[in-house]
Scaffold this motif. Structure first.
Motif, PDB file in Angstrom:
ATOM      1  N   GLY A   1     -34.702 -24.441  -8.721  1.00 17.69           N
ATOM      2  CA  GLY A   1     -35.899 -23.599  -8.612  1.00 17.69           C
ATOM      3  C   GLY A   1     -36.466 -23.305  -9.990  1.00 17.69           C
ATOM      4  N   SER A   2     -37.686 -22.805 -10.025  1.00 15.69           N
ATOM      5  CA  SER A   2     -38.335 -22.554 -11.316  1.00 15.69           C
ATOM      6  C   SER A   2     -37.741 -21.342 -12.035  1.00 15.69           C
ATOM      7  N   LYS A   3     -37.038 -20.477 -11.296  1.00 16.54           N
ATOM      8  CA  LYS A   3     -36.487 -19.261 -11.909  1.00 16.54           C
ATOM      9  C   LYS A   3     -35.088 -19.483 -12.506  1.00 16.54           C
ATOM     10  N   GLU A   4     -34.548 -20.688 -12.386  1.00 11.47           N
ATOM     11  CA  GLU A   4     -33.181 -20.946 -12.870  1.00 11.47           C
ATOM     12  C   GLU A   4     -33.109 -21.344 -14.336  1.00 11.47           C
ATOM     13  N   GLY A   5     -34.239 -21.612 -14.985  1.00  7.16           N
ATOM     14  CA  GLY A   5     -34.271 -22.061 -16.381  1.00  7.16           C
ATOM     15  C   GLY A   5     -33.472 -21.199 -17.342  1.00  7.16           C
ATOM     16  N   PRO A   6     -33.767 -19.873 -17.406  1.00  5.68           N
ATOM     17  CA  PRO A   6     -33.035 -19.007 -18.340  1.00  5.68           C
ATOM     18  C   PRO A   6     -31.534 -18.953 -18.027  1.00  5.68           C
ATOM     19  N   ARG A   7     -31.187 -18.942 -16.737  1.00  8.09           N
ATOM     20  CA  ARG A   7     -29.782 -18.884 -16.323  1.00  8.09           C
ATOM     21  C   ARG A   7     -29.053 -20.161 -16.757  1.00  8.09           C
TER      22      ARG A   7
ATOM     23  N   ALA B   1     -26.944 -24.286 -12.090  1.00  6.76           N
ATOM     24  CA  ALA B   1     -27.168 -22.967 -12.689  1.00  6.76           C
ATOM     25  C   ALA B   1     -26.326 -21.878 -12.018  1.00  6.76           C
ATOM     26  N   GLN B   2     -26.115 -21.990 -10.678  1.00  2.00           N
ATOM     27  CA  GLN B   2     -25.315 -20.961 -10.000  1.00  2.00           C
ATOM     28  C   GLN B   2     -23.880 -21.464  -9.768  1.00  2.00           C
ATOM     29  N   ILE B   3     -23.232 -21.871 -10.864  1.00  2.00           N
ATOM     30  CA  ILE B   3     -21.874 -22.406 -10.789  1.00  2.00           C
ATOM     31  C   ILE B   3     -20.878 -21.259 -10.653  1.00  2.00           C
TER      32      ILE B   3
ATOM     33  N   VAL C   1     -27.548 -29.507 -16.809  1.00  2.00           N
ATOM     34  CA  VAL C   1     -27.590 -28.482 -15.765  1.00  2.00           C
ATOM     35  C   VAL C   1     -28.815 -28.768 -14.903  1.00  2.00           C
ATOM     36  N   LYS C   2     -28.580 -29.092 -13.637  1.00  2.00           N
ATOM     37  CA  LYS C   2     -29.680 -29.391 -12.719  1.00  2.00           C
ATOM     38  C   LYS C   2     -30.320 -28.085 -12.261  1.00  2.00           C
ATOM     39  N   LEU C   3     -31.642 -28.071 -12.229  1.00  3.82           N
ATOM     40  CA  LEU C   3     -32.368 -26.884 -11.784  1.00  3.82           C
ATOM     41  C   LEU C   3     -32.949 -27.152 -10.390  1.00  3.82           C
TER      42      LEU C   3
END
Length: 163
Positions: A121-127, A89-91, A117-119
């Motif tokens: 944390g729980s807050k990375e879903g929308p990103r 997610a934070q690519i 896309v590997k997550l």
């Protein structure tokens, strides 16, 4: 299988010349003689009409064409391979470009791509979903998505098929 030269058993054939010109309905013997004289093969194109349509083809090229058709058929019957492209997610932009080019190359070669896309944390879903949508938009020229964007607990995934 192709039927050519002496294997053609019809008494008369509708003959087409080497350059596609119509030579009319001629006896089989005359058609074979013409083929010999022009150093060509007499090839039957259909057995379902009377007289059967036959054409003169440069010697040897009829068999080559039949082989090519058989090879193309075999290749088309093989299942589409699915290649997985993994992202986070934070690519960073450079890494995104690399994964995009990789996906583009795979789709252009006829393989399907599974974007995952590997997550962490729980807050990375929308990103992660945003990232997947951006990748789909960028890949629109070479592929179209087969599945909707699936968001599960630890990953976001979508499958893209080649056009």
């Amino acid at each position: 299988m192709i039927i050519m030269n002496e294997k053609i058993k019809a008494a008369e054939v509708a003959l087409t010349g080497l350059n596609g010109e119509d030579l009319g309905i001629v006896p089989r013997a005359e058609a074979l003689e013409t083929a010999k004289r022009l150093k060509a093969d007499l090839v039957c194109t259909s057995l379902f009409s009377s007289p059967p349509p036959c054409k003169l083809v440069a010697r040897g090229s009829a068999k080559q064409e039949a082989q090519k058709d058989k090879q193309a058929e075999r290749k088309a019957s093989q299942p589409v391979k699915v290649k997985e492209i993994r992202l986070t997610a934070q690519i960073e932009e450079h890494d995104y470009e690399t994964k995009f080019r990789q996906s583009e190359k795979l789709l252009a070669s006829g393989d399907a791509v599974q974007l995952v896309v590997k997550l962490s944390g729980s807050k990375e879903g929308p990103r992660a979903k945003e990232l997947t949508e951006r990748m789909l938009k960028d890949l629109a020229g070479v592929g179209k998505r087969e599945t909707g964007i699936q968001v599960s607990g630890k990953q976001v995934a979508v499958r893209v098929n080649p056009l």
